[in-house]
Design a protein around this motif. Structure first.
Motif, mmCIF file in Angstrom:
data_model
loop_
_atom_site.group_PDB
_atom_site.id
_atom_site.type_symbol
_atom_site.label_atom_id
_atom_site.label_comp_id
_atom_site.label_asym_id
_atom_site.label_seq_id
_atom_site.Cartn_x
_atom_site.Cartn_y
_atom_site.Cartn_z
ATOM 1 N N ASP A 136 0.805 -1.219 0.000
ATOM 2 C CA ASP A 136 0.000 0.000 0.000
ATOM 3 C C ASP A 136 0.840 1.272 0.000
ATOM 4 N N HIS A 137 2.146 1.144 0.011
ATOM 5 C CA HIS A 137 3.014 2.319 -0.057
ATOM 6 C C HIS A 137 4.282 1.931 -0.808
ATOM 7 N N THR A 140 7.018 0.652 1.466
ATOM 8 C CA THR A 140 6.724 -0.678 2.002
ATOM 9 C C THR A 140 7.029 -1.734 0.946
ATOM 10 N N MET B 1 -5.803 -1.409 6.378
ATOM 11 C CA MET B 1 -4.695 -0.787 7.121
ATOM 12 C C MET B 1 -3.628 -0.304 6.144
ATOM 13 N N SER B 2 -3.139 0.868 6.394
ATOM 14 C CA SER B 2 -2.101 1.386 5.515
ATOM 15 C C SER B 2 -0.821 1.585 6.298
ATOM 16 N N THR B 3 0.258 1.285 5.640
ATOM 17 C CA THR B 3 1.545 1.545 6.285
ATOM 18 C C THR B 3 2.029 2.950 5.977
ATOM 19 N N TYR B 4 1.167 3.733 5.377
ATOM 20 C CA TYR B 4 1.584 5.041 4.906
ATOM 21 C C TYR B 4 1.975 5.965 6.056
ATOM 22 N N GLN B 7 5.369 5.645 8.063
ATOM 23 C CA GLN B 7 6.623 6.022 7.432
ATOM 24 C C GLN B 7 6.845 7.527 7.351
ATOM 25 N N ARG B 50 17.309 6.485 5.650
ATOM 26 C CA ARG B 50 15.958 6.708 6.166
ATOM 27 C C ARG B 50 16.115 7.408 7.520
ATOM 28 N N PRO B 190 28.140 20.641 -16.994
ATOM 29 C CA PRO B 190 28.540 20.358 -15.612
ATOM 30 C C PRO B 190 28.711 18.871 -15.369
ATOM 31 N N ARG B 192 31.051 15.792 -12.671
ATOM 32 C CA ARG B 192 31.965 15.592 -11.552
ATOM 33 C C ARG B 192 33.398 15.676 -12.049
#
Lengths: 780, 303
Positions: A136-137, A140, B1-4, B7, B50, B190, B192
């Motif tokens: 769902d993301h 994830t 359910m969202s894991t959004y 995060q 992260r 441009p 490196r």
């Protein structure tokens, strides 16, 4: 560009359309222009420049899930086990799929079905898909993909194509994908002067700025719709349906905005997991490739190792060309067979050579896969045979342009495949045009600000160390699929209430087909408003957007359909006034008879009517190259000549291409602005191939798959592109007499840059892209 | 359910002063300070990093400018490359301005900062050889007050950034003499650096200081070559050198930075060949490039 316009009226082909506008509008005022031969603006030009044009990455569906693909970190390994339990247990994860979840055919491929959807027993290249996750993301999904445990038994990769012949087979199909021997003339012939050379071509990537993206939506009937930037929707649909185990009518491919297209849009490894996940979860699934995935996933230009021996007489006339061509196909066959055919057939270039002997191989390795990139096959050999011509000129003490001029091909000459060149082949005229074009002025010593030195504005360039070089290259490329491919396209034209609609699944990839279709209908029917519907697989097939096909076959189909509508429109009028349809003309929205008695408007005649017509265009058939590399394999050929002017800092080996003078054989200019834009784009891609674009690998592992590591030409690297001549000699078998323009500049410009660097440094330059260490003047 | 939601739960603080920033970092030691974000956010976007939290440094106006302090310039770590590239700054520290102008496309120069260049410590960081040649110091603000460290100590890891410390200022000497920064790249646009050379003259100490960037993980200083060439310059006179001296200097620098692999037990070109041996062609070219850059830099500084 205007210099070449004279031939237009003189050489009207059998499909010649009605009156042509006599004066092309100056560039920049496209809005009111219509019809063929003028600068009609693309309908989506404003949206694209304003950044509001919707590409596949912008798609959205309610309740969508995000996909991520697990790719192999190894170029060659045996998969011992795949454990997806941890990934599947992660909160938010809806599905994890591997090879075991492919309901249909496990293998797919555009030419040969040799490629698994997901690797299951053996991994054959770095980045090969192994599993996919829907969650769902997007984060994830990526974390879950990373949580899949794959146990590998790492195997020794085969990365040197020369060692692929003797290496144990990497695939049940073997390591030799194709071998073409070409024998033309007398093998015993020799010339007074002989030069030999070895040429290596790097791995150019399509490197699309818009990376791959797509959306799959499951249908209530158990099918699935794929919203992807496909360039060949029907083939993609058939491949997908076979892998999904569905009838083809259950799978629909809808083409979204395509941000440019080569092999990067032909990666089924992207579309198939997407559809499988949507079918498995019952939810829309979106996948947007990261830059790294984009570099790892899609196919690249074939790296090549080319060995040449040229024989010539004392006057510089070519006697014999011997060549060994080895293309690195990577792990899977893809378009390698086509690329090899082009490489072998054009191995001697656009020159008259009485004796040609070529051995060509495309072999399987554990390198990243190779596929269709503009001018595949033709570009690699062009760099080599033009290098040979420079060598020959140096050995004979001749001017490189003069040596080429003594050997150029013309209409009626034979290709080494035994095919007669029947189309216009104005090679000498092209070369003369670039040779006689004015050279860019040398910068004056006291005006450094005007001079952009190699290395850039803030670079280390020093005027005293900069040498200027001038180099020439000629080249050729075929149009349309070769060797017996059925190159057919179907188009429908509908007219209602003064508005025409074109329904054709030929994909507008930026090559300008949608604009051309509008121009054709405007020209034939005199209707101002023409809409080109977006392509999907509910429409009849039009084939892939590649090799200049759509200008030819789809443009031809649109023209035929429009002409059929025209007949329907004029028939009642003609009958009413007792004259034949041929005596009526449509111009500027008015219908007039030859004698001026009848004059009405198209809108009035159309009032209350709805006219439909569908037509096909299928060019004459071709044949496969036989065991001696002989056969009429190509429908049409296009030629170009380019003169490159480069500045080289001979201490640092930095190169800047100053000026590219292009003369090209275009048959007929249908839209001057579009032709110029395609040539500029092609030259820029060729300059990238010549100088910086090389996807490097270390033992099969792609190094630095990013736009920092893979240096595309920037605005400062792109040279001034001057189109010095467009030769408009109509190709009588092509609709409108027009030839495709995109590929020829890509084929020729790397060779031209290499020739100019040779002239500036005195070094042989046998490798593309040119590394700085090979462009420094030899140490004394 | 969202894991959004889970995060996006990381915290972002936007302190308005250096003290607040140090306090914010002390309150959440796992947070990462971010200024221009040109390196950091690319790592976040590609999933390599992260961070549990971010301390945004963009609102701290005291580190976005510069001031003078006893013959030195105190440069805020939040100075952007675009700001350093302007003529007023170029009059102050010309080599740093040149490096800032060469540091990438305009979008990167508008966002990327001096402090970020030091904190990222990429081998190709364009400001780094200039700071090494200037023998600049960095001022680190931490919970126990601030401390000053030579930039080379920071880059080599001799004296690394401690937990909770922020890079606040760079103290660079004002030398009032020619300075040059030269960079070799693979393309005209441009890119490196494949190699870069910063060279500054220090008439007060009668020194020439040179640093070579991008050829090693941190800038290299060819000290012997510097001393040798400084001894040949007539500091009270015309400050010119024979072109041959410049060439010799270039080769001296290049040999010092890219030495012959005499002690290498394995031949780098042919592993089965004799030990030592010739440099691989790419490395030999890099040495030639460094020699050419150093020669040109000295020539331009003395012209």
């Amino acid at each position: 560009m205007t210099a070449a316009r004279g031939g237009r009226e003189a050489a009207a082909g059998p499909d010649a359309v009605t009156a042509l506008p006599t004066v092309a509008a100056p560039l920049g005022t496209g809005e009111t222009e219509r019809g063929l031969g003028v600068c009609v603006l693309p309908a989506d030009a404003a949206a694209k420049t304003q950044g509001i044009f919707p590409y596949a990455a912008d798609l959205w569906a309610e309740g969508l899930l995000w996909a991520a693909v697990l790719r192999s970190p190894h170029p060659h390994a045996r998969i011992v086990s795949i454990d997806t339990t941890h990934a599947a247990d992660m909160p938010g994860v809806r599905a994890v799929i591997t090879h075991a979840d492919v309901p249909g055919d496990a293998m797919h491929g555009r030419r040969v079905a040799d490629r698994p959807v997901f690797a299951h027993d053996v991994v054959r290249h770095h980045g090969e898909p192994i599993a996919a996750v829907a969650a769902d993301h997007p984060d994830t999904a990526r974390l879950a993909a990373a949580a899949i445990i794959v146990e590998y038994e790492v195997l020794e990769p085969v990365t040197d194509p020369e060692k692929a012949f003797a290496a144990p087979p990497l695939h049940p199909d073997g390591n030799l994908i194709r071998h073409i021997p070409l024998r033309f003339g007398d093998p015993a012939a020799t010339g007074e002067v002989v030069v030999e050379g070895v040429y290596r071509i790097g791995r150019q990537d399509p490197a699309p700025v818009g990376a791959e993206a797509g959306l799959a939506v499951p249908r209530p009937d158990g099918g699935v719709e794929l919203y992807v930037a496909s360039t060949d929707p029907h083939t993609d649909r058939d491949l997908a349906a076979a892998c999904f185990g569905l009838e083809t009518d259950r799978v629909k491919v809808v083409v979204t905005g395509v941000p440019g297209a080569m092999a990067d849009r032909e990666d089924p490894g992207f579309q198939l997991p997407l559809g499988l996940l949507a079918l498995k979860t019952g939810h829309p699934v979106k996948l947007v490739a990261t830059r790294e995935e984009s570099f790892l996933g899609h196919a690249h230009r074939h790296p090549a190792l080319l060995r040449y021996r040229h024989h010539a007489d004392a006057e510089g006339r070519l006697v014999k060309v011997e060549a060994q061509l080895l293309l690195d196909a990577g792990a899977y066959a893809d378009a390698s067979s086509d690329a090899l055919a082009a490489a072998v057939a054009f191995a001697a270039g656009p020159y008259v050579v009485p004796h040609v002997f070529v051995e060509g191989w495309a072999v399987r390795t554990n390198n990243p896969p190779s596929g269709h990139v503009r001018g595949e096959g033709a570009m690699q050999v062009c760099a080599a045979y033009e290098g040979q011509m420079d060598k020959l000129a140096a050995k004979l003490g001749l001017d490189p342009a003069e040596l080429r001029m003594r050997n150029v091909m013309a209409t009626g000459d034979l290709l080494p495949t035994g095919q007669t060149v029947t189309c216009p082949a104005p090679v000498g005229e092209l070369l003369k045009a670039v040779r006689d074009a004015e050279l860019p002025p040398l910068p004056s010593a006291d005006d450094e600000t005007e001079w952009l030195l190699p290395g850039g504005l803030e670079g280390a360039g020093e005027p005293g160390a900069v040498r200027r070089g001038v180099g020439y290259a000629l080249g050729m490329v075929h149009m349309l699929g070769a060797e017996g491919h059925d190159e057919v396209s179907t188009a429908t034209v509908r007219v209602q209430n003064g508005t025409a609609t074109v329904i054709c699944s030929a994909v507008e990839t930026g090559q300008g087909f949608a604009t051309l279709a509008r121009q054709i209908v405007q020209e034939v029917l005199g209707v101002d408003e023409v809409a080109v519907l977006p392509a999907d697989t509910d429409q009849p097939p039009a084939g892939p957007s590649a090799r200049g096909r759509h200008t030819w076959v789809s443009g031809g189909a649109v023209e035929r359909a429009a002409k059929m509508v025209r007949t329907q429109l004029l028939q009642p009028l003609a009958a009413k006034f007792g004259m034949s349809v041929e005596l009526l003309t449509i111009a500027d929205g008015k219908i007039t008879s030859y004698d001026g008695v009848l004059s009405t408007t198209v809108a009035e005649t159309l009032h209350g009517k709805e006219l439909w017509a569908t037509a096909q265009c299928r060019p004459h058939p071709t044949e496969k190259l036989d065991e001696n590399g002989q056969g009429d394999a190509f429908v049409g050929l296009a030629f170009a000549a380019i003169r490159a002017v480069v500045d080289v800092d001979i201490e640092l080996g930095t190169i800047r291409v100053v000026d590219m003078a292009v003369a090209q054989d275009v048959g007929r200019v249908l839209n001057p602005r579009q032709v110029a834009a395609r040539i500029e784009a092609g030259v820029t891609q060729g300059v990238g191939m010549a100088l910086t674009e090389d996807l490097r690998t270390a033992r099969g592992v792609v190094k630095r798959p990013s736009l920092t590591g893979y240096a595309l030409p920037t605005a400062l690297d792109a040279p001034r592109v001057r189109i010095v001549k467009l030769v408009e000699e109509r190709d009588v078998v092509a609709p409108f007499g027009a030839k495709a323009v995109s590929a020829a500049p890509v084929v020729v410009s790397p060779a031209a840059v290499a020739a100019a660097v040779r002239a500036a440094t005195g070094r042989p330059v046998g490798r593309l892209p040119i590394r700085p260490q090979t462009a420094v003047a030899r140490q004394v | 359910m969202s894991t959004y939601a889970r995060q996006t739960g990381s915290t972002v603080t936007l302190p308005a002063s250096l003290d607040e920033a140090v306090a914010a970092l002390a309150a959440m030691p796992t947070a990462v300070p971010v200024a221009g974000g040109t390196d950091l956010m690319a790592a976040v976007n590609s999933g390599l990093l992260r961070p549990a939290g971010l301390v945004g440094l963009g609102r701290i106006s005291e580190i976005r400018g510069w001031q003078y302090a006893d013959g030195h310039a105190l440069l805020g770590a939040g100075l952007t490359h675009a700001r350093m590239g302007r003529p007023d700054f170029a009059a102050l520290i010309p080599a740093l301005a040149a490096a800032a102008r060469a540091a990438g496309p305009p979008q990167i120069r508008n966002a990327g900062t001096l402090g970020g260049n030091i904190a990222s410590a990429a081998p190709t960081g364009d400001a780094l050889p200039v700071l090494a040649a200037l023998e600049a110091n960095v001022i680190l603000a931490g919970p126990d007050g601030s401390r000053e460290v030579p930039v080379s100590h920071l880059l080599t890891g001799m004296d690394p950034l401690r937990p909770g410390e922020l890079l606040a200022f760079v103290r660079a000497p004002l030398l009032h003499a020619p300075q040059v920064f030269l960079k070799a790249t693979a393309r005209t646009g441009p890119g490196r650096a494949t190699a870069s050379v910063a060279l500054v003259l220090d008439p007060a100490r009668r020194g020439v200081r040179c640093a070579v960037g991008a050829v090693a993980p941190m800038p290299l200083r060819p000290l012997e070559a510097e001393r040798w060439v400084a001894g040949l310059i007539d500091w009270d006179g015309a400050r010119t050198l024979d072109p041959q001296v410049c060439t010799a200097f270039g080769e001296y620098v290049a040999m010092a930075c890219i030495p012959d692999p005499v002690d290498d037990p394995v031949n780098p070109v042919d592993p089965t060949g004799p030990a030592g041996g010739a440099l691989p062609p790419a490395v030999a070219h890099l040495r030639r490039t460094v020699a050419a850059l150093a020669r040109r830099a000295l020539g331009r500084a003395l012209s």
